[in-house]
Each structure stands twice: as structure tokens, then as C-alpha cells.
Design an enzyme around this catalytic site. Structure first.
Site, PDB file in Angstrom:
ATOM      1  N   ASP A  30      48.004 -27.495  29.561  1.00 34.95           N
ATOM      2  CA  ASP A  30      47.622 -26.895  28.287  1.00 34.95           C
ATOM      3  C   ASP A  30      46.802 -27.909  27.484  1.00 34.95           C
ATOM      4  O   ASP A  30      47.130 -29.095  27.423  1.00 34.95           O
ATOM      5  CB  ASP A  30      48.874 -26.486  27.493  1.00 34.95           C
ATOM      6  CG  ASP A  30      48.544 -25.518  26.367  1.00 34.95           C
ATOM      7  OD1 ASP A  30      48.943 -24.338  26.467  1.00 34.95           O
ATOM      8  OD2 ASP A  30      47.885 -25.940  25.392  1.00 34.95           O
ATOM      9  N   ASN A  85      54.407 -15.434  26.220  1.00 37.95           N
ATOM     10  CA  ASN A  85      54.141 -14.764  24.955  1.00 37.95           C
ATOM     11  C   ASN A  85      53.367 -13.475  25.243  1.00 37.95           C
ATOM     12  O   ASN A  85      52.477 -13.451  26.095  1.00 37.95           O
ATOM     13  CB  ASN A  85      53.328 -15.667  24.028  1.00 37.95           C
ATOM     14  CG  ASN A  85      54.106 -16.903  23.623  1.00 37.95           C
ATOM     15  OD1 ASN A  85      55.313 -16.848  23.420  1.00 37.95           O
ATOM     16  ND2 ASN A  85      53.423 -18.035  23.517  1.00 37.95           N
ATOM     17  N   GLY A  91      53.065 -13.524  19.682  1.00 40.11           N
ATOM     18  CA  GLY A  91      52.217 -14.668  19.337  1.00 40.11           C
ATOM     19  C   GLY A  91      51.226 -15.044  20.418  1.00 40.11           C
ATOM     20  O   GLY A  91      50.750 -16.181  20.466  1.00 40.11           O
ATOM     21  N   GLN A  92      50.875 -14.087  21.272  1.00 43.78           N
ATOM     22  CA  GLN A  92      49.898 -14.381  22.327  1.00 43.78           C
ATOM     23  C   GLN A  92      48.519 -14.589  21.702  1.00 43.78           C
ATOM     24  O   GLN A  92      48.065 -13.760  20.903  1.00 43.78           O
ATOM     25  CB  GLN A  92      49.852 -13.225  23.335  1.00 43.78           C
ATOM     26  CG  GLN A  92      48.947 -13.489  24.525  1.00 43.78           C
ATOM     27  CD  GLN A  92      49.002 -12.371  25.564  1.00 43.78           C
ATOM     28  OE1 GLN A  92      49.688 -11.362  25.386  1.00 43.78           O
ATOM     29  NE2 GLN A  92      48.263 -12.547  26.638  1.00 43.78           N
ATOM     30  N   HIS A  98      49.697 -15.417  31.080  1.00 44.48           N
ATOM     31  CA  HIS A  98      49.990 -16.808  31.450  1.00 44.48           C
ATOM     32  C   HIS A  98      51.459 -17.122  31.218  1.00 44.48           C
ATOM     33  O   HIS A  98      52.057 -16.650  30.257  1.00 44.48           O
ATOM     34  CB  HIS A  98      49.109 -17.792  30.679  1.00 44.48           C
ATOM     35  CG  HIS A  98      49.062 -17.581  29.195  1.00 44.48           C
ATOM     36  ND1 HIS A  98      48.319 -16.584  28.600  1.00 44.48           N
ATOM     37  CD2 HIS A  98      49.690 -18.222  28.182  1.00 44.48           C
ATOM     38  CE1 HIS A  98      48.478 -16.625  27.292  1.00 44.48           C
ATOM     39  NE2 HIS A  98      49.323 -17.615  26.998  1.00 44.48           N
TER      40      HIS A  98
HETATM   41  P1  AMP Z   1      49.525 -18.184  23.951  1.00 46.09           P
HETATM   42  O1  AMP Z   1      49.624 -18.502  22.475  1.00 46.09           O
HETATM   43  O2  AMP Z   1      50.840 -17.910  24.592  1.00 46.09           O
HETATM   44  O3  AMP Z   1      48.497 -17.118  24.207  1.00 46.09           O
HETATM   45  O4  AMP Z   1      49.038 -19.527  24.628  1.00 46.09           O
HETATM   46  C1  AMP Z   1      47.714 -19.847  24.858  1.00 46.09           C
HETATM   47  C2  AMP Z   1      47.699 -21.294  25.241  1.00 46.09           C
HETATM   48  O5  AMP Z   1      46.455 -21.582  25.813  1.00 46.09           O
HETATM   49  C3  AMP Z   1      47.890 -22.259  24.060  1.00 46.09           C
HETATM   50  O6  AMP Z   1      49.030 -23.082  24.294  1.00 46.09           O
HETATM   51  C4  AMP Z   1      46.595 -23.063  24.054  1.00 46.09           C
HETATM   52  O7  AMP Z   1      46.790 -24.412  23.706  1.00 46.09           O
HETATM   53  C5  AMP Z   1      46.117 -22.899  25.493  1.00 46.09           C
HETATM   54  N1  AMP Z   1      44.692 -23.041  25.679  1.00 46.09           N
HETATM   55  C6  AMP Z   1      43.698 -22.440  24.973  1.00 46.09           C
HETATM   56  N2  AMP Z   1      42.498 -22.812  25.461  1.00 46.09           N
HETATM   57  C7  AMP Z   1      42.747 -23.644  26.503  1.00 46.09           C
HETATM   58  C8  AMP Z   1      41.910 -24.361  27.415  1.00 46.09           C
HETATM   59  N3  AMP Z   1      40.569 -24.286  27.362  1.00 46.09           N
HETATM   60  N4  AMP Z   1      42.501 -25.138  28.341  1.00 46.09           N
HETATM   61  C9  AMP Z   1      43.848 -25.219  28.414  1.00 46.09           C
HETATM   62  N5  AMP Z   1      44.685 -24.564  27.595  1.00 46.09           N
HETATM   63  C10 AMP Z   1      44.140 -23.791  26.650  1.00 46.09           C
END
Ligand code: AMP
Length: 112
Positions: A30, A85, A91-92, A98
Site C-alpha cells: 500500500d 472495505n 469507506g472504500q 482489494h
Molecule cells: P480502500 O480505502 O479500502 O479503498 O483502500 C484503498 C487503498 O489503496 C488505500 O489504503 C490507499 O493507500 C491505497 N492506494 C491508493 N493508490 C495506491 C497506489 N497507487 N499504490 C498502492 N496503494 C494505493
């Protein structure tokens, strides 16, 4: 999907710190880690969320690979957490299914 950031990581159009890849799934760190270990496991097929038609086999594979890689990343003894999420109330923020894998420190419960 053209404007999906995770699809761009899969396609190699933007960088990702990859941990694991096969024909169906990809795991990468992440970019904004919330714990010493924090990586994501995603399907290569664009599925917006866990409630948008992922098949049982794929869901099982995502979770199985998440725990396998968490052990590899050093969480085998103390454990950690696996989180999906989902949509607005969950909170997605990235609309590509993922699994978060978190560990390396004690994690609070319940979530806010
Ligand atoms: P969610 O809030 O469950 O949708 O999580 C999305 C996650 O994606 C967050 O923890 C972000 O930090 C992560 N994220 C967003 N952009 C990137 C990226 N380019 N590379 C790696 N992680 C990312």
C-alpha cells in the site's frame, strides 16, 4: 478499466511495489501504509467491489494468498488483520476489489 488506478498498476502504466503476481491476482505494498506490514491483494479482472460479482473461487484465492503473503512478510507468529472495505459505508476509496493485509503492530478494534 481505463480510469482505474489499480488496473493501471496491473498494466504497468503506473508503478507498484509488487510482492506477488500470477495470472489472476496481484499483490503490492500500500502506498500509504497504516501498519509496518500493509499490502493489497487484488484480482486482475476489474471487479468494483466484493459485492459486485466476484466468484467464490476468486474470493477464496484472494484471502488465501493474503494470509500466505502475510506469513511471508513476518506476521505468522503475531497475526494481523485482513480487511475488505466495501462501497460508501465501508469507506472504500478505490473501486477495484482489494483485500488489505495489515500487521506488524497491535491493531485497534472496533473500527470507527
Ligand atoms: P480502500 O480505502 O479500502 O479503498 O483502500 C484503498 C487503498 O489503496 C488505500 O489504503 C490507499 O493507500 C491505497 N492506494 C491508493 N493508490 C495506491 C497506489 N497507487 N499504490 C498502492 N496503494 C494505493
Amino acid at each position: 478499466m481505463a480510469d482505474c488506478i489499480f488496473c493501471k498498476i496491473i498494466a504497468g502504466e503506473i508503478p507498484g511495489r509488487k510482492i506477488y503476481e500470477d495470472g489472476e491476482i496481484l499483490a503490492f505494498h500500500d502506498v500509504n501504509p497504516q501498519a509496518p506490514v500493509h499490502f493489497l491483494v487484488i484480482p486482475k479482472k476489474h471487479i468494483p467491489s466484493v459485492m459486485d460479482g466476484a466468484d467464490p473461487g476468486l474470493l477464496g484465492k484472494l484471502l488465501f494468498k493474503a494470509q500466505e503473503l502475510a506469513v511471508q512478510e513476518g506476521c505468522g507468529e503475531k497475526g494481523g488483520r485482513f480487511v475488505i472495505n466495501c462501497k460508501e459505508d465501508g469507506g472504500q476509496t478505490v473501486d477495484h476489489l482489494h483485500v488489505h493485509a495489515l500487521g506488524g503492530r497491535p491493531l485497534d478494534w472496533p473500527p470507527g
